[in-house]
Design an enzyme around this catalytic site. Structure first.
Site, PDB file in Angstrom:
ATOM      1  N   ASP A  57      37.522  45.060  52.429  1.00  0.00           N
ATOM      2  CA  ASP A  57      37.773  46.078  52.092  1.00  0.00           C
ATOM      3  C   ASP A  57      39.747  46.521  52.846  1.00  0.00           C
ATOM      4  O   ASP A  57      39.709  46.164  54.185  1.00  0.00           O
ATOM      5  CB  ASP A  57      37.155  47.492  52.032  1.00  0.00           C
ATOM      6  CG  ASP A  57      36.977  48.782  52.598  1.00  0.00           C
ATOM      7  OD1 ASP A  57      38.190  49.028  50.955  1.00  0.00           O
ATOM      8  OD2 ASP A  57      36.201  49.261  52.869  1.00  0.00           O
ATOM      9  N   GLY A  58      40.316  47.257  51.935  1.00  0.00           N
ATOM     10  CA  GLY A  58      41.278  47.940  53.161  1.00  0.00           C
ATOM     11  C   GLY A  58      43.331  47.764  52.264  1.00  0.00           C
ATOM     12  O   GLY A  58      44.110  47.831  52.007  1.00  0.00           O
ATOM     13  N   ASN A  59      42.438  46.872  51.241  1.00  0.00           N
ATOM     14  CA  ASN A  59      44.074  46.682  50.614  1.00  0.00           C
ATOM     15  C   ASN A  59      44.788  47.460  50.110  1.00  0.00           C
ATOM     16  O   ASN A  59      45.586  47.390  50.118  1.00  0.00           O
ATOM     17  CB  ASN A  59      43.827  45.840  48.995  1.00  0.00           C
ATOM     18  CG  ASN A  59      43.045  44.286  49.363  1.00  0.00           C
ATOM     19  OD1 ASN A  59      42.993  43.944  50.290  1.00  0.00           O
ATOM     20  ND2 ASN A  59      42.424  43.754  48.295  1.00  0.00           N
ATOM     21  N   HIS A 115      47.259  44.652  47.420  1.00  0.00           N
ATOM     22  CA  HIS A 115      45.954  43.887  46.545  1.00  0.00           C
ATOM     23  C   HIS A 115      46.482  42.404  46.789  1.00  0.00           C
ATOM     24  O   HIS A 115      45.884  41.181  47.065  1.00  0.00           O
ATOM     25  CB  HIS A 115      45.212  44.011  45.482  1.00  0.00           C
ATOM     26  CG  HIS A 115      45.001  45.466  45.301  1.00  0.00           C
ATOM     27  ND1 HIS A 115      43.518  45.628  45.429  1.00  0.00           N
ATOM     28  CD2 HIS A 115      44.824  46.187  44.756  1.00  0.00           C
ATOM     29  CE1 HIS A 115      43.038  46.556  45.673  1.00  0.00           C
ATOM     30  NE2 HIS A 115      43.654  47.221  45.200  1.00  0.00           N
ATOM     31  N   GLU A 173      23.256  38.816  59.908  1.00  0.00           N
ATOM     32  CA  GLU A 173      24.422  39.632  61.101  1.00  0.00           C
ATOM     33  C   GLU A 173      25.359  40.350  60.152  1.00  0.00           C
ATOM     34  O   GLU A 173      25.870  39.172  59.881  1.00  0.00           O
ATOM     35  CB  GLU A 173      25.000  38.846  62.186  1.00  0.00           C
ATOM     36  CG  GLU A 173      23.188  37.765  62.377  1.00  0.00           C
ATOM     37  CD  GLU A 173      22.644  39.110  63.994  1.00  0.00           C
ATOM     38  OE1 GLU A 173      23.091  39.465  64.307  1.00  0.00           O
ATOM     39  OE2 GLU A 173      21.537  38.179  64.229  1.00  0.00           O
ATOM     40  N   TRP A 189      35.259  49.972  38.227  1.00  0.00           N
ATOM     41  CA  TRP A 189      35.783  50.863  36.856  1.00  0.00           C
ATOM     42  C   TRP A 189      35.900  51.614  37.141  1.00  0.00           C
ATOM     43  O   TRP A 189      36.996  52.718  35.890  1.00  0.00           O
ATOM     44  CB  TRP A 189      34.683  50.502  35.787  1.00  0.00           C
ATOM     45  CG  TRP A 189      34.173  48.949  35.663  1.00  0.00           C
ATOM     46  CD1 TRP A 189      33.155  48.317  36.076  1.00  0.00           C
ATOM     47  CD2 TRP A 189      34.584  47.598  34.943  1.00  0.00           C
ATOM     48  NE1 TRP A 189      33.333  46.889  35.320  1.00  0.00           N
ATOM     49  CE2 TRP A 189      34.012  46.572  34.343  1.00  0.00           C
ATOM     50  CE3 TRP A 189      36.125  47.638  34.952  1.00  0.00           C
ATOM     51  CZ2 TRP A 189      34.637  45.775  34.530  1.00  0.00           C
ATOM     52  CZ3 TRP A 189      36.363  46.654  34.501  1.00  0.00           C
ATOM     53  CH2 TRP A 189      35.889  45.963  34.007  1.00  0.00           C
ATOM     54  N   ARG A 219      38.182  53.083  38.669  1.00  0.00           N
ATOM     55  CA  ARG A 219      39.797  53.372  39.636  1.00  0.00           C
ATOM     56  C   ARG A 219      40.345  53.648  38.172  1.00  0.00           C
ATOM     57  O   ARG A 219      40.563  52.915  37.030  1.00  0.00           O
ATOM     58  CB  ARG A 219      40.059  51.850  40.158  1.00  0.00           C
ATOM     59  CG  ARG A 219      39.593  51.954  41.367  1.00  0.00           C
ATOM     60  CD  ARG A 219      39.328  50.422  41.881  1.00  0.00           C
ATOM     61  NE  ARG A 219      38.228  50.862  43.994  1.00  0.00           N
ATOM     62  CZ  ARG A 219      39.449  49.994  44.309  1.00  0.00           C
ATOM     63  NH1 ARG A 219      40.208  49.309  45.253  1.00  0.00           N
ATOM     64  NH2 ARG A 219      38.245  50.086  45.742  1.00  0.00           N
ATOM     65  N   SER A 274      33.241  45.292  42.448  1.00  0.00           N
ATOM     66  CA  SER A 274      32.395  45.728  42.418  1.00  0.00           C
ATOM     67  C   SER A 274      31.564  46.595  40.847  1.00  0.00           C
ATOM     68  O   SER A 274      32.975  46.971  39.933  1.00  0.00           O
ATOM     69  CB  SER A 274      31.470  46.532  43.750  1.00  0.00           C
ATOM     70  OG  SER A 274      32.354  48.079  42.709  1.00  0.00           O
ATOM     71  N   LEU A 281      32.620  22.839  49.200  1.00  0.00           N
ATOM     72  CA  LEU A 281      31.725  24.669  49.923  1.00  0.00           C
ATOM     73  C   LEU A 281      32.140  25.443  48.249  1.00  0.00           C
ATOM     74  O   LEU A 281      32.765  24.881  47.412  1.00  0.00           O
ATOM     75  CB  LEU A 281      33.489  24.968  50.005  1.00  0.00           C
ATOM     76  CG  LEU A 281      33.382  26.740  50.025  1.00  0.00           C
ATOM     77  CD1 LEU A 281      32.604  27.382  51.075  1.00  0.00           C
ATOM     78  CD2 LEU A 281      34.670  27.374  50.173  1.00  0.00           C
ATOM     79  N   ARG A 324      32.726  42.956  57.137  1.00  0.00           N
ATOM     80  CA  ARG A 324      32.965  43.800  55.906  1.00  0.00           C
ATOM     81  C   ARG A 324      34.725  43.760  57.135  1.00  0.00           C
ATOM     82  O   ARG A 324      34.617  44.652  58.078  1.00  0.00           O
ATOM     83  CB  ARG A 324      32.405  45.052  56.361  1.00  0.00           C
ATOM     84  CG  ARG A 324      33.543  46.446  55.230  1.00  0.00           C
ATOM     85  CD  ARG A 324      32.576  47.265  54.722  1.00  0.00           C
ATOM     86  NE  ARG A 324      33.284  47.532  53.973  1.00  0.00           N
ATOM     87  CZ  ARG A 324      33.081  48.606  52.708  1.00  0.00           C
ATOM     88  NH1 ARG A 324      31.225  48.840  52.834  1.00  0.00           N
ATOM     89  NH2 ARG A 324      33.801  49.783  51.935  1.00  0.00           N
TER      90      ARG A 324
HETATM   91  C1  FPP Z   1      38.609  46.299  48.351  1.00  0.00           C
HETATM   92  O1  FPP Z   1      40.357  46.882  48.859  1.00  0.00           O
HETATM   93  C2  FPP Z   1      39.173  45.234  47.330  1.00  0.00           C
HETATM   94  C3  FPP Z   1      38.758  45.037  46.156  1.00  0.00           C
HETATM   95  C4  FPP Z   1      38.422  46.062  45.736  1.00  0.00           C
HETATM   96  C5  FPP Z   1      39.835  44.026  46.067  1.00  0.00           C
HETATM   97  C6  FPP Z   1      39.642  42.934  46.356  1.00  0.00           C
HETATM   98  C7  FPP Z   1      40.382  42.137  45.777  1.00  0.00           C
HETATM   99  C8  FPP Z   1      41.831  41.470  46.410  1.00  0.00           C
HETATM  100  C9  FPP Z   1      41.115  41.120  47.794  1.00  0.00           C
HETATM  101  C10 FPP Z   1      42.534  40.545  45.535  1.00  0.00           C
HETATM  102  C11 FPP Z   1      42.300  39.892  44.413  1.00  0.00           C
HETATM  103  C12 FPP Z   1      40.740  38.555  44.845  1.00  0.00           C
HETATM  104  C13 FPP Z   1      40.795  37.671  43.830  1.00  0.00           C
HETATM  105  C14 FPP Z   1      39.524  37.037  44.301  1.00  0.00           C
HETATM  106  C15 FPP Z   1      41.670  37.410  43.057  1.00  0.00           C
HETATM  107  P1  FPP Z   1      40.756  48.543  48.526  1.00  0.00           P
HETATM  108  O2  FPP Z   1      41.525  48.521  47.722  1.00  0.00           O
HETATM  109  O3  FPP Z   1      39.610  49.645  47.832  1.00  0.00           O
HETATM  110  O4  FPP Z   1      40.636  49.118  49.665  1.00  0.00           O
HETATM  111  P2  FPP Z   1      41.079  50.628  50.107  1.00  0.00           P
HETATM  112  O5  FPP Z   1      39.551  50.964  50.497  1.00  0.00           O
HETATM  113  O6  FPP Z   1      41.629  50.915  50.913  1.00  0.00           O
HETATM  114  O7  FPP Z   1      41.454  51.763  49.257  1.00  0.00           O
END
Ligand code: FPP
Length: 225
Positions: free
Chosen positions: A12-14, A29, A192, A61, A63, A57, A123, A173
């Site tokens: 989370d946090g991109n 992202h 954990e 959708w 977004r 998730s 893996l 997380r």
């Molecule tokens: C949550 O951050 C992240 C996602 C919904 C997407 C995760 C995707 C990646 C790490 C890149 C693509 C991965 C692959 C395997 C191709 P957020 O956007 O909800 O962050 P926010 O809480 O800051 O809005």
């Protein structure tokens, strides 16, 4: 020291990282994908057998279309560029989630990646895409009803997307949010949980190593004393 078979991560946090760095959410992202690559590499190095990443998730959708399209563009680029490297490293790809919602192009890329890597043993990378734990549980129950078999713990487990994967020993997380967001609700009953303040693109291999070490030293009772 506790052995580690399975690590699950909510990345989370991109979006916030992109904005914080005066760029776009999509920029965040892309940066997050670099962290994905580093963490996969380190998981192989640590000889951990299963890694589950929450990439999209059933709720994502909601977004804006532009962000959804970019996430799938990144996914496509990731598989096109990295699948042979992952295959050579012995990584088996498994998609957990409802693949039916994807375009034919994405569906084929995912299926081909799973087929190419299905015999790999180093893996297993479970990529949660269009994944929602509530949907997974209802789906499993419907399968049980259809098969006319009793509702038991073992039958339920066998009908989850994660069938064959041991439950996560630990769940990480990032992003300074303390919730599970419909991720592996059944499977994390005894995991954990480590909530990390850093945003996913800032999460380093060193942060990961520290959590793995902390987990190894944790006393796990599983209801016993
Ligand atoms: C949550 O951050 C992240 C996602 C919904 C997407 C995760 C995707 C990646 C790490 C890149 C693509 C991965 C692959 C395997 C191709 P957020 O956007 O909800 O962050 P926010 O809480 O800051 O809005």
């Amino acid at each position: 020291m506790n052995p580690i078979k399975h690590v699950a991560i909510i990345m989370d946090g991109n979006g916030r990282w992109g904005i914080k760095n005066k760029k776009s959410r999509n920029f965040g992202h892309r940066e997050g994908l670099f962290t994905v690559e580093k963490i996969i590499k380190q998981t192989v190095k640590k000889k951990i057998k299963y890694l589950t990443l929450y990439a999209f998730s059933t709720e994502n959708w909601k977004r804006p279309k532009k962000e959804i399209n970019f996430l799938f563009y990144l996914l496509e680029e990731f598989f096109n560029k990295k699948i042979h490297d992952l295959h050579n490293k012995g990584v088996k790809i498994k998609i957990i989630g409802n693949k039916k919602a994807f375009s034919k192009r994405i569906f084929d890329i995912l299926l081909n990646s799973e087929n190419l890597t299905k015999k790999n043993k180093i893996l297993q990378l479970n990529l949660a895409l269009n994944y929602g734990s509530k949907f997974e549980l209802i789906n499993a129950m419907n399968l049980i009803v259809k098969k006319k078999i009793p509702i038991t713990e073992s039958n339920l487990i066998k009908n989850l997307y994660t069938n064959g994967t041991p439950d996560p020993d630990l769940l990480i997380r990032t992003g300074n949010t303390n919730r599970l967001s419909n991720f592996l609700l059944w499977q994390t009953a005894y995991s954990e949980i480590f909530f990390v303040k850093k945003l996913w693109p800032d999460f380093t291999v060193n942060d990961y190593n520290k959590i793995l070490l902390k987990f190894k030293k944790t006393k796990r009772n599983f209801g016993n004393i």
